[in-house]
Structure formats: C-alpha cells, structure tokens
Design a protein around this motif. Structure first.
Motif, PDB file in Angstrom:
ATOM      1  N   GLU A 131      46.332   4.820  15.735  1.00 30.41           N
ATOM      2  CA  GLU A 131      47.801   4.844  15.650  1.00 30.41           C
ATOM      3  C   GLU A 131      48.375   3.864  16.651  1.00 30.41           C
ATOM      4  OE1 GLU A 131      49.150   8.858  16.217  1.00 30.41           O
ATOM      5  OE2 GLU A 131      47.657   9.596  14.795  1.00 30.41           O
TER       6      GLU A 131
ATOM      7  N   ARG B 119      40.839  10.386  17.301  1.00 29.13           N
ATOM      8  CA  ARG B 119      42.112   9.672  17.121  1.00 29.13           C
ATOM      9  C   ARG B 119      42.358   8.803  18.336  1.00 29.13           C
ATOM     10  NH1 ARG B 119      47.659  11.351  17.608  1.00 29.13           N
ATOM     11  NH2 ARG B 119      47.038  13.287  18.618  1.00 29.13           N
TER      12      ARG B 119
ATOM     13  N   SER C 235      40.874   7.872  13.534  1.00 24.73           N
ATOM     14  CA  SER C 235      42.094   7.239  13.028  1.00 24.73           C
ATOM     15  C   SER C 235      42.777   6.517  14.180  1.00 24.73           C
ATOM     16  CB  SER C 235      43.011   8.265  12.377  1.00 24.73           C
ATOM     17  OG  SER C 235      43.387   9.225  13.316  1.00 24.73           O
TER      18      SER C 235
END
Ligand code: FDA
Length: 470
Positions: free
Chosen positions: A275, A238, A273
């Motif tokens: 963000e 992430r 991912s």
C-alpha cells in the motif's frame, strides 16, 4: 499486535536477510527481522532424522565462494572436504554401467571431443559475461531468446554431448528442462561460478561443507543479531510505504522503519500486499522469475559400503531418474549417507506417485549405480521444498526464456524505501548461499550510505564485510 520502531526492517531470516542485519548492526543501526517460518536459515535447513544429520537444503561451498568463506571465518565456522576418494560410475542412454576415473564421462572418444568443444565455447562466452550485468553482453538478446537446449544443438550434432552438457546446468543447477530457459541464463550460471569448467567439475562446485552444517551459518548469525530482534512465525502480510518510511505488518508485530529489505525469493514478492501497490515495472519484472524443482534424496546406511568396492559414491547419468549421486556422509559419522538428485520433469513424475512406489523407483535408480545394498537404507528422506509455502521450489529462481535481458536490468533497483536482496538476484554466487551473503552485504552498504549521506561504490562485490564491528 506489538508495534515497534527500527531503522531497518528485514523480511526473511535466510542467509541474505541475516547477513544484511548483521552488517547493519555493526554500524549501530537498529533492525527487526520478520520471518514466516518457526526457524531461521530459509533454504538452508538441517534436521536429525532417524539419528542422522540431514542437510535438507543448501550445504556445499566451492573455492570461488569467497564471501561465504569470509563470513564463516568471521563466525568461527570451519569447513571439511566432501568424500571424493575412489572411482565414479556412469550409466549411458542404453543403461550400460561403467566405472571410471578422471574428469571425462565414458561416452566414447568422439562424444568426449564434442563435450570438450561445447565446454570451451561456454567458457569463452562466460568469460565475456559480467555476472552482475549479463544483459550487457553484445549478443545478450540473441542468447536470451534461444533455449539452452536448442543453442547447444546449434553447436553440435551429437545428441549425447548435448544431453551431458545440458545436465550440468539444467538438471544440476537451474533444475528446469533445458528447453525452458535461455543460453544467456545458462551463461550467467557459468559466469557466476567463475567459468563453465568450474560448474562441470564436481570436485570444485561441491568441494566442502560446513562443520556446523550450512544452516549453522544462519544460526550463528542469529545468535549475534539477538533473539529480541528476530520475530519468528511472523510472515509479513502487508507493507505500507511512502517515499522515506515503511510499516511492515507481520502476523503479530508491526515494524515502523526508514527502510525495508525484502530478503525473500523473488517468486514470493507478490505474496504480501503493498500500500500503495508497487510501480508497474517492478510488478511485472519479478513475475518472470520462477522456481525450479528438484528432489534432494537422502539415504543413510550402516556404513559407506560403496567405499569397500573402491567407489567414491559419485555417479552420473543424464538419462536416469536419479541423475547425480554423491557420498554425503556427515563429518565424523560412522554411518554412510548418499545424496541423489531427481530434477525438473522427473521430479514431477515422482510426486505423482504414492510414497512407497516413489521410494522404490528412486532407490532402484540409485541401486543401478551402486548395487543391491543401496535398496535398503536405514533412513530414507526426500527434501520437498516444493511443498514449503515460504519457498515453493528448489533450488532457486531463474527467468523464463527472454526474461533475463528484458527484466534483469531493473531487478535490483530499489522502489523508494524498499530494497530487494536474494541469492537469486546475485551475480557472483547466483542461486547460492555465497550470493545471498553478497546481496546482504551490498544491500546493507547501500542503505547505510543512503541513511548516513555517504557514497556507495557500485563495484562493491560483497566478498568481504563492508563494516568492522564497532
Ligand atoms: P532463503 O529462501 O534462504 O530465505 C528467505 C527467507 O524468507 C526464508 O526463511 C523464508 O521463510 C522467509 N520468507 C518468505 N516469505 C516471507 C514473508 N512474506 N515474510 C517473512 N518471511 C518470509 N546453495 C549453496 O550454496 N550450496 C548448496 O549446496 C545448495 N544446495 C541447495 C539445495 C536445496 C534443496 C535448496 C532448496 C537450495 C540449495 N542451495 C544451495 C541454495 C541456497 O540454499 C539459497 O541460495 C539460499 O538459501 C538463499 O538465501 P536467501 O536468504 O536469499 O533466501
């Protein structure tokens, strides 16, 4: 979970990520590398298998790869030549085996003429292509929207010439069928190696090897960077980012930094991912780069028996299962090693077979070149990067038809603090370790200029280290 702070976090300890880290450290910047695997080197990887040194991934260096040469020099690594003495073997479409010397395939005078004509056309066009910006060629769109196979067919009516020339880039380099990538993509490959003539000359493109093996280059860089800054078994899962900072979350370490370098192959950019999510253009662009597929075959014998017959071990056949074979005996090894390549759709067919059937098919194909003794190696090993979660193919990624001129112009653009560096985004040295080194150096120089308020020269080609060790 360990939380640490650095100036720059680097994702991936392959040649690109390690080179970037080495350069950043020379300027006093602090770095941390998150690496998914339990080792450094990425697509360069050596193992001892049955007592033999096997280079499972990248291994050769060619004379134009000056960035990699300068890095080897900096690390005190020597190179040695591939075994080239003796005659080569060619098998034609009808299965006829010919032992030959010289550069031309023994395919008949008229076909040799057509092959030479195609090479001359490719050379002329490659000379007009800037490998850093192939999309700027005046005919980029036309060249990028026709498959390499069909483009070759438009230049000659000789199917054997099309197959032989296609072999060098399709089976030999991009490891995809020649109908699935564009003529522009093929020209980038040629321009990145200096010319198409360089690519078709195996004495040039497969010229020398590293005395440490190619993974040894990464191991030496890792030694200089220091184990305390390299976090193995730590895939970045992430990435939190804002305009000027990131937090990269590995499996058990999180790194807060001013910048991040994604030094992983483009086909894996979607794995972590983000963000917030990456912007539209970057989400779309990198989807269009996919990995080729090739099986690198290693067969080790008690001695290099082919040399006794005056053969170099170099073999070609565009129509055979194993399309290329070379003598790959490691430095000072008294045994003899052959390396062969099974590419694209032929690789698919091999992975569909059981282990024994696959081994038999591959060895029989190699034996057609070099004789019965080829059937009984002491060690037999197949490189299988297609099953490696952190690569997913071999050798590298390329665009699907039409993708290079459409998405290429933005492939190297940073997204806020996020930079991309991979051999697969390089101009010179594209898809090679040399390109990874260039991308590592260029990205480090871009980040240092940005963090220190200096300027970055866009024409810097990464051939030499941008920073001298303090
Ligand atoms: P590379 O793929 O090497 O490294 C990326 C690293 O990122 C890997 O260590 C991976 O584990 C890691 N990673 C991925 N996702 C991650 C995540 N989410 N978090 C953390 N880490 C992550 N080249 C050449 O010059 N001569 C040659 O002879 C050959 N031959 C050859 C044979 C075979 C079988 C292969 C597969 C490849 C070659 N090559 C080659 C190509 C060469 O190996 C390749 O160009 C370079 O290794 C690319 O270096 P990079 O650092 O760009 O990527």
């Amino acid at each position: 979970m360990q939380n640490i702070e650095r100036d720059v976090v680097i994702v991936g300890a392959g040649p690109a990520g390690l080179t970037a880290a080495l350069e950043l450290k020379k300027t006093g910047k602090t770095v941390a590398i998150l690496e998914a695997r339990d080792r450094v080197g990425g697509r360069t990887w050596t193992n001892t298998i049955g007592g033999a040194t096997i280079e499972i991934g990248g291994q050769w260096i060619s004379p134009d790869q000056t960035a990699l040469y300068s890095l080897a020099d900096e690390l005190g690594i020597e190179t040695y030549p591939r075994w080239k003495e003796g005659a080569s073997v060619f098998i034609d479409h009808d299965g006829k085996r010919t032992v030959y010397t010289g550069e031309d395939f023994p395919v008949g005078e008229a076909t040799v003429g057509e092959i030479d004509k195609l090479i001359a056309i490719m050379d002329e066009l490659a000379a007009q292509v800037n490998p850093d910006k192939p999309w700027e060629h005046p005919e980029a769109k036309e060249l990028d929207t026709i498959s390499f196979h069909h483009w070759l067919e438009s230049k000659t009516s000789d199917p054997v010439a099309v197959e032989c020339v296609g072999l060098f880039i399709a089976g030999g380099m991009l490891t995809k069928p020649a109908k699935t990538f564009s003529a522009l993509q093929a020209l980038l490959m040629a321009a990145s190696a200096g010319s198409f003539s360089n690519l078709v000359d195996e004495d040039f493109i497969l010229d020398r090897r590293m005395s440490t093996t190619m993974q040894g280059v990464s191991l030496k860089m890792a030694e200089r960077i220091g184990a305390e800054d390299i976090f193995l078994n730590n895939p970045m899962l992430r990435l939190e980012w804002s305009d000027d900072s990131v937090v990269a979350h590995g499996k058990d370490v999180s790194v807060s930094a001013k910048r991040v370098i994604m030094a992983i192959p483009p086909n894996l950019y979607t794995r972590p991912s983000y963000e917030p999510p990456l912007p539209r253009w970057q989400q779309v662009t990198h989807q269009h780069q996919s990995m080729g597929l090739v099986i690198k075959v290693h067969a080790v014998y008690d001695r290099p028996f082919w040399r006794e017959q005056g053969l170099s071990g170099t073999c070609f056949s565009p129509s055979s299962l194993v399309q290329e074979v070379y003598d790959n005996t490691f430095l000072n090894d008294p045994r003899g090693t052959l390396v062969g390549f099974v590419s694209d759709e032929k690789a698919d067919a091999m992975w569909a077979l059981g282990e024994e059937e696959r081994k038999t098919a591959i060895l029989e194909s190699m034996a057609a070149f070099l004789g019965e003794e080829t059937l009984n190696p002491e060690v037999f090993y197949l490189s299988d990067f297609g099953s490696e979660e952190w690569t997913r193919g071999a050798y590298a990624t390329s665009y699907d038809l039409g993708g290079l001129h459409r998405f290429g112009p933005t492939q190297n653009d940073a997204v806020g603090p996020i930079y991309f560096a991979s051999s697969d985004l390089a101009g010179e040295g594209y898809q090679h370790v040399d390109g990874a080194v260039r991308m590592g150096r260029r990205t480090a120089a871009r980040i240092v200029a940005e963090l220190d308020g200096g300027s970055y020269d866009e024409s810097f080609d990464g051939a030499v280290s941008p920073f001298v060790k303090a």
